[in-house]
Design a protein around this motif. Sequence first.
Motif, PDB file in Angstrom:
ATOM      1  N   VAL A 220      -6.477  -1.303  -0.795  1.00 10.71           N
ATOM      2  CA  VAL A 220      -5.962  -0.577  -1.031  1.00 10.71           C
ATOM      3  C   VAL A 220      -5.089   0.505  -1.083  1.00 10.71           C
ATOM      4  O   VAL A 220      -3.866   0.671  -1.308  1.00 10.71           O
ATOM      5  CB  VAL A 220      -6.715  -0.681  -3.095  1.00 10.71           C
ATOM      6  CG1 VAL A 220      -6.951   0.899  -3.008  1.00 10.71           C
ATOM      7  CG2 VAL A 220      -5.452  -0.422  -3.437  1.00 10.71           C
ATOM      8  N   LEU A 221      -4.850   1.209  -0.499  1.00 11.41           N
ATOM      9  CA  LEU A 221      -4.567   2.240   0.656  1.00 11.41           C
ATOM     10  C   LEU A 221      -3.479   1.718   1.215  1.00 11.41           C
ATOM     11  O   LEU A 221      -2.199   2.758   1.199  1.00 11.41           O
ATOM     12  CB  LEU A 221      -5.315   3.618   0.950  1.00 11.41           C
ATOM     13  CG  LEU A 221      -6.785   4.609   0.208  1.00 11.41           C
ATOM     14  CD1 LEU A 221      -7.409   5.263   2.054  1.00 11.41           C
ATOM     15  CD2 LEU A 221      -6.086   5.208  -0.059  1.00 11.41           C
ATOM     16  N   GLU A 222      -3.272   0.797   1.586  1.00 12.84           N
ATOM     17  CA  GLU A 222      -2.377   0.246   2.745  1.00 12.84           C
ATOM     18  C   GLU A 222      -0.590   0.082   1.544  1.00 12.84           C
ATOM     19  O   GLU A 222       0.303   0.292   2.218  1.00 12.84           O
ATOM     20  CB  GLU A 222      -2.097  -0.743   3.182  1.00 12.84           C
ATOM     21  CG  GLU A 222      -3.746  -1.026   3.874  1.00 12.84           C
ATOM     22  CD  GLU A 222      -3.786  -1.487   4.420  1.00 12.84           C
ATOM     23  OE1 GLU A 222      -2.955  -2.842   5.094  1.00 12.84           O
ATOM     24  OE2 GLU A 222      -4.738  -1.835   5.856  1.00 12.84           O
ATOM     25  N   TYR A 223      -0.855  -0.071   0.556  1.00 13.21           N
ATOM     26  CA  TYR A 223       0.103  -0.202  -0.538  1.00 13.21           C
ATOM     27  C   TYR A 223       0.342   0.563  -1.085  1.00 13.21           C
ATOM     28  O   TYR A 223       1.287   0.759  -2.809  1.00 13.21           O
ATOM     29  CB  TYR A 223      -1.212  -1.353  -0.945  1.00 13.21           C
ATOM     30  CG  TYR A 223      -1.140  -2.790  -0.155  1.00 13.21           C
ATOM     31  CD1 TYR A 223       0.114  -3.447   0.175  1.00 13.21           C
ATOM     32  CD2 TYR A 223      -2.592  -3.096   0.272  1.00 13.21           C
ATOM     33  CE1 TYR A 223      -0.245  -4.825   1.128  1.00 13.21           C
ATOM     34  CE2 TYR A 223      -2.016  -4.005   1.512  1.00 13.21           C
ATOM     35  CZ  TYR A 223      -1.653  -4.811   1.836  1.00 13.21           C
ATOM     36  OH  TYR A 223      -2.122  -5.774   2.335  1.00 13.21           O
ATOM     37  N   LEU A 224      -0.514   2.593  -1.215  1.00 15.85           N
ATOM     38  CA  LEU A 224       0.511   3.181  -2.445  1.00 15.85           C
ATOM     39  C   LEU A 224       1.263   3.409  -2.273  1.00 15.85           C
ATOM     40  O   LEU A 224       1.701   3.403  -3.509  1.00 15.85           O
ATOM     41  CB  LEU A 224      -0.849   4.134  -2.068  1.00 15.85           C
ATOM     42  CG  LEU A 224      -1.938   4.144  -2.497  1.00 15.85           C
ATOM     43  CD1 LEU A 224      -2.611   5.466  -2.313  1.00 15.85           C
ATOM     44  CD2 LEU A 224      -2.430   3.754  -4.244  1.00 15.85           C
TER      45      LEU A 224
END
Length: 392
Positions: A220-224
């Motif tokens: 999910v960090l890839e989409y922050l």
Amino acid sequence: MDELFGTLRRAPDIEAPNLFASDASDRLVLDEAAEVLADSGSGDVVVIGDRYGALTLGAAARFGLAGIRSHQDRLVGEQALARNAATLGLVDRYVSLPLSAELLAGARVVLLQVSRGLAELDEIADAIARYADENVVVFGGGRIKHLSRAMNETLGAHFSEVRASLARQKSRVLVARGPLRPTDAPPYPKLDRNAELGLTIAAHGGVFAGSGLDIGTRFVLEYLDHAVGEAEAGTVDSRPAGGAGAALSAIDLGCGTGIIAAALARSFPLLVVTATDQSAAACASARATMRANGFDDVRVVRDDGLSLQPDSSADLIVCNPPFHVGSSVHTGVALGLFRDAGRVLRPGGVLLTVFNSPLAYQPDLRRLVGPTRVWGQNAKFTVTASTKPVDR
């Protein structure tokens, strides 16, 4: 005791036919400890890990004890204990405290529901050995299927004597005596530098994934960055006084060690970031993570979901929801978090969610938050973005 245990309820935690407020291990702990509890006085007894009050209220009612000190990691457990105590007229018999010297100083008896996590048990055992009376006796109960020899070994690192009771109704009690007083500083929280993130992660024993980076959070960090951009564009007309110039607010919902909150604070210094979790260990870990990285402006709140957050007050919420209630698979917690997010998001705000793909939460997210798109999917996880409609 049958009547008392029959009165106990899980609320405000999830109630369901396969979820119970007590089990045979609670009864066995009280029975194994009966002799020492009968000789205990006010302030002698500490209860750790009581799920909904069976140990605390059982000790108070059966042995006439007062001054019981209780520590529960989950906030809903604390709230259920308080409700059950009120129902039984036992509210003046105990006090809730964090895992600390105050909880354990001078304790002669510790009743414990043994954690399934060895790190959490290690932190608890260290604290008991460090702060309790030198003659303390620990009674740690659990279902046999959740106990392991490694738990005996973990207790054995902190006590000179550890034995197991006879089994009864698929439960067993580990009894520990002779605390081995530690002379070094408390070992928790553990701090590790994560080279991949460029952040120092702090973790108490009871927090999910320890000081590591779990694969759902990594995904999910890839989409922050994308989520912050969408939230900024979507809520420009619904933010208070200031419009486009007003600071955006973001919430790391179910924050664990606070990795997502820390990543947001580092990448977007003007973002107002809140990290929230109902776990005391998670909140303590997140606070330590923020201190270790210099993110002093990030607010960490212990809360059941988003109950303390006002309606329509956040631009972005990021959530990696749990799918267990205790040892049972149950989606009720996640659905409650989605419902809270739908209330707390501003119109146009975004809920960024990561979850195990087989759970297929998309219909629930559309119903409880708004239009939902899949932003990423791999063999195990799905990342979705749900936008709260402007007319909601």
